[in-house]
Scaffold this active site. Structure first.
Site, mmCIF file in Angstrom:
data_model
loop_
_atom_site.group_PDB
_atom_site.id
_atom_site.type_symbol
_atom_site.label_atom_id
_atom_site.label_comp_id
_atom_site.label_asym_id
_atom_site.label_seq_id
_atom_site.Cartn_x
_atom_site.Cartn_y
_atom_site.Cartn_z
ATOM 1 N N CYS A 1 0.873 -1.180 0.000
ATOM 2 C CA CYS A 1 0.000 0.000 0.000
ATOM 3 C C CYS A 1 0.907 1.226 0.000
ATOM 4 C CB CYS A 1 -0.952 -0.026 1.190
ATOM 5 S SG CYS A 1 -0.150 0.045 2.804
ATOM 6 N N ALA A 2 0.519 2.290 0.661
ATOM 7 C CA ALA A 2 1.357 3.489 0.713
ATOM 8 C C ALA A 2 2.400 3.399 1.826
ATOM 9 C CB ALA A 2 0.498 4.738 0.890
#
Length: 104
Positions: free
Chosen positions: A70-71
């Site tokens: 993800c981030a």
């Protein structure tokens, strides 16, 4: 408790994500569609974490190695938990996609 602390501090065994990919792993990027479209790891699959449960059917083999990203690593950790709870046996939290990309 010790294992948990080692994991948080990065003192545990490291995962060779490049080798996992070479052995057939897939990367699931669990960021939103907009985040994914701005940039992502080539050949990764985008399934936002908030829709993962409804899209488990896209993942045919519960024994295939999966790397989530993800981030920052928070949503990918949630995704790993969802996948493990639904019978996927080999799931790794790759953390932030940019960091994971640098390890490939």
């Amino acid at each position: 408790m010790i294992t948990f602390l080692k994991r948080i501090l990065g003192l545990g065994p490291t995962t060779n994500y490049k080798a996992l990919l070479q052995q057939g792993a897939i990367i699931i990027d669990v960021r939103s569609k907009g985040e994914y479209n701005s940039d992502h790891i080539q050949n990764s699959l985008n399934i936002p974490v908030d829709t993962l449960r409804q899209n488990l059917g896209k993942l045919k083999d519960k024994n295939q190695t999966i790397i989530t990203c993800c981030a920052s690593g928070m949503r990918s950790a949630s995704a790993k938990s969802i996948l493990k709870a639904n019978g996927f046996s080999e799931v790794y939290n790759g953390g932030g996609w940019a960091s994971l990309k640098s390890k490939l």
